[in-house]
Design a protein around this motif. Sequence first.
Motif, PDB file in Angstrom:
ATOM      1  N   GLY A  34     -40.882 -44.012  39.246  1.00  0.00           N
ATOM      2  CA  GLY A  34     -39.777 -44.602  39.991  1.00  0.00           C
ATOM      3  C   GLY A  34     -38.429 -44.050  39.574  1.00  0.00           C
ATOM      4  N   GLN A  35     -38.376 -43.316  38.450  1.00  0.00           N
ATOM      5  CA  GLN A  35     -37.103 -42.774  37.974  1.00  0.00           C
ATOM      6  C   GLN A  35     -36.505 -41.800  38.981  1.00  0.00           C
ATOM      7  OE1 GLN A  35     -38.202 -41.084  34.217  1.00  0.00           O
ATOM      8  NE2 GLN A  35     -37.638 -42.925  33.079  1.00  0.00           N
ATOM      9  N   ARG A  36     -37.349 -41.011  39.605  1.00  0.00           N
ATOM     10  CA  ARG A  36     -36.812 -40.017  40.538  1.00  0.00           C
ATOM     11  C   ARG A  36     -36.280 -40.668  41.806  1.00  0.00           C
ATOM     12  NH1 ARG A  36     -40.507 -38.727  44.617  1.00  0.00           N
ATOM     13  NH2 ARG A  36     -42.578 -39.504  44.169  1.00  0.00           N
ATOM     14  N   LYS A  37     -36.732 -41.885  42.092  1.00  0.00           N
ATOM     15  CA  LYS A  37     -36.233 -42.618  43.256  1.00  0.00           C
ATOM     16  C   LYS A  37     -35.036 -43.498  42.904  1.00  0.00           C
ATOM     17  CE  LYS A  37     -40.739 -42.909  45.457  1.00  0.00           C
ATOM     18  NZ  LYS A  37     -41.783 -43.836  45.905  1.00  0.00           N
ATOM     19  N   ARG A  38     -34.644 -43.484  41.631  1.00  0.00           N
ATOM     20  CA  ARG A  38     -33.529 -44.292  41.133  1.00  0.00           C
ATOM     21  C   ARG A  38     -33.730 -45.771  41.453  1.00  0.00           C
ATOM     22  NH1 ARG A  38     -28.416 -42.413  43.415  1.00  0.00           N
ATOM     23  NH2 ARG A  38     -27.450 -43.611  41.774  1.00  0.00           N
ATOM     24  N   GLN A  39     -34.842 -46.324  40.985  1.00  0.00           N
ATOM     25  CA  GLN A  39     -35.143 -47.727  41.239  1.00  0.00           C
ATOM     26  C   GLN A  39     -35.029 -48.597  39.993  1.00  0.00           C
ATOM     27  OE1 GLN A  39     -39.044 -47.280  42.907  1.00  0.00           O
ATOM     28  NE2 GLN A  39     -38.262 -47.206  44.987  1.00  0.00           N
ATOM     29  N   ASN A  40     -34.708 -47.995  38.866  1.00  0.00           N
ATOM     30  CA  ASN A  40     -34.575 -48.753  37.625  1.00  0.00           C
ATOM     31  C   ASN A  40     -33.213 -49.455  37.621  1.00  0.00           C
ATOM     32  OD1 ASN A  40     -34.611 -49.773  35.089  1.00  0.00           O
ATOM     33  ND2 ASN A  40     -35.088 -47.850  34.056  1.00  0.00           N
ATOM     34  N   LEU A  41     -33.229 -50.788  37.675  1.00  0.00           N
ATOM     35  CA  LEU A  41     -31.988 -51.553  37.817  1.00  0.00           C
ATOM     36  C   LEU A  41     -31.026 -51.344  36.655  1.00  0.00           C
ATOM     37  CD1 LEU A  41     -32.637 -55.068  39.348  1.00  0.00           C
ATOM     38  CD2 LEU A  41     -31.460 -53.127  40.302  1.00  0.00           C
ATOM     39  N   GLY A  42     -31.546 -51.328  35.442  1.00  0.00           N
ATOM     40  CA  GLY A  42     -30.675 -51.162  34.276  1.00  0.00           C
ATOM     41  C   GLY A  42     -29.881 -49.874  34.342  1.00  0.00           C
ATOM     42  N   ASP A  43     -30.565 -48.764  34.681  1.00  0.00           N
ATOM     43  CA  ASP A  43     -29.889 -47.471  34.775  1.00  0.00           C
ATOM     44  C   ASP A  43     -28.904 -47.435  35.938  1.00  0.00           C
ATOM     45  OD1 ASP A  43     -31.342 -46.603  32.611  1.00  0.00           O
ATOM     46  OD2 ASP A  43     -32.854 -45.554  33.817  1.00  0.00           O
ATOM     47  N   LEU A  44     -29.289 -48.012  37.076  1.00  0.00           N
ATOM     48  CA  LEU A  44     -28.395 -48.047  38.236  1.00  0.00           C
ATOM     49  C   LEU A  44     -27.123 -48.841  37.934  1.00  0.00           C
ATOM     50  CD1 LEU A  44     -30.626 -48.498  41.396  1.00  0.00           C
ATOM     51  CD2 LEU A  44     -28.937 -46.738  41.009  1.00  0.00           C
ATOM     52  N   ILE A  45     -27.279 -49.964  37.253  1.00  0.00           N
ATOM     53  CA  ILE A  45     -26.115 -50.784  36.899  1.00  0.00           C
ATOM     54  C   ILE A  45     -25.194 -50.012  35.958  1.00  0.00           C
ATOM     55  CG2 ILE A  45     -25.399 -52.850  35.616  1.00  0.00           C
ATOM     56  CD1 ILE A  45     -27.856 -54.254  36.868  1.00  0.00           C
ATOM     57  N   PHE A  46     -25.786 -49.332  34.980  1.00  0.00           N
ATOM     58  CA  PHE A  46     -24.990 -48.542  34.039  1.00  0.00           C
ATOM     59  C   PHE A  46     -24.225 -47.436  34.770  1.00  0.00           C
ATOM     60  CE2 PHE A  46     -24.587 -45.129  30.854  1.00  0.00           C
ATOM     61  CZ  PHE A  46     -23.823 -45.792  29.927  1.00  0.00           C
ATOM     62  N   GLU A  47     -24.899 -46.710  35.668  1.00  0.00           N
ATOM     63  CA  GLU A  47     -24.239 -45.657  36.440  1.00  0.00           C
ATOM     64  C   GLU A  47     -23.103 -46.221  37.295  1.00  0.00           C
ATOM     65  OE1 GLU A  47     -27.060 -43.700  38.942  1.00  0.00           O
ATOM     66  OE2 GLU A  47     -28.388 -43.192  37.282  1.00  0.00           O
ATOM     67  N   THR A  48     -23.369 -47.359  37.928  1.00  0.00           N
ATOM     68  CA  THR A  48     -22.368 -47.969  38.802  1.00  0.00           C
ATOM     69  C   THR A  48     -21.148 -48.413  38.005  1.00  0.00           C
ATOM     70  OG1 THR A  48     -24.145 -48.740  40.238  1.00  0.00           O
ATOM     71  CG2 THR A  48     -21.980 -49.752  40.549  1.00  0.00           C
ATOM     72  N   LEU A  49     -21.371 -49.033  36.854  1.00  0.00           N
ATOM     73  CA  LEU A  49     -20.239 -49.478  36.029  1.00  0.00           C
ATOM     74  C   LEU A  49     -19.417 -48.285  35.548  1.00  0.00           C
ATOM     75  CD1 LEU A  49     -21.903 -52.327  33.938  1.00  0.00           C
ATOM     76  CD2 LEU A  49     -20.281 -52.558  35.822  1.00  0.00           C
ATOM     77  N   GLU A  50     -20.092 -47.186  35.200  1.00  0.00           N
ATOM     78  CA  GLU A  50     -19.351 -45.996  34.785  1.00  0.00           C
ATOM     79  C   GLU A  50     -18.486 -45.455  35.923  1.00  0.00           C
ATOM     80  OE1 GLU A  50     -22.102 -43.109  33.249  1.00  0.00           O
ATOM     81  OE2 GLU A  50     -21.866 -43.856  31.208  1.00  0.00           O
TER      82      GLU A  50
END
Length: 147
Positions: free
Chosen positions: A104-120
């Motif tokens: 699922g990493q290649r589909k960017r479905q990991n919420l923790g990582d998405l939240i971190f990217e968005t906050l940055e």
Amino acid sequence: IFFDGLREKEEPYRFLAVEGTFNMLEHGGQKILPVIPQLIIPVKTALNTRDPSVIAIVLKVLQQLVVSGEMIGEALVPYYRQILPVLNIFKNKNINVGDCIVYGQRKRQNLGDLIFETLELLELNGGEDAFINIKYMIPTFESCVLN
């Protein structure tokens, strides 16, 4: 209308809402900035569903929104108090699989990582007050600019 449809889970309505939103952000240009206040309520409503698939889509839309025009990141800063509380709940929702592969990493479905990217992205494009406002809503957030 497209932003209201982001919380939709039934196909083809979900597809139309997501594609319409991304197309509007891609081609909106200077017309996006004046309507930021009207976009906040649908975004907040979609985040408050607390459904991980809906939150993932909204985070991707927020990332696209922030980089879709000048001053949009700064225009979002006053609305962090409506958007960020739900992100604080899900920020540690990472998948811990040890040494296994998560496809699922290649589909960017990991919420923790998405939240971190968005906050940055919000911090980088939000001007000088962005970090203070993010830190107020998410106390464990560390700056990617100051460090």
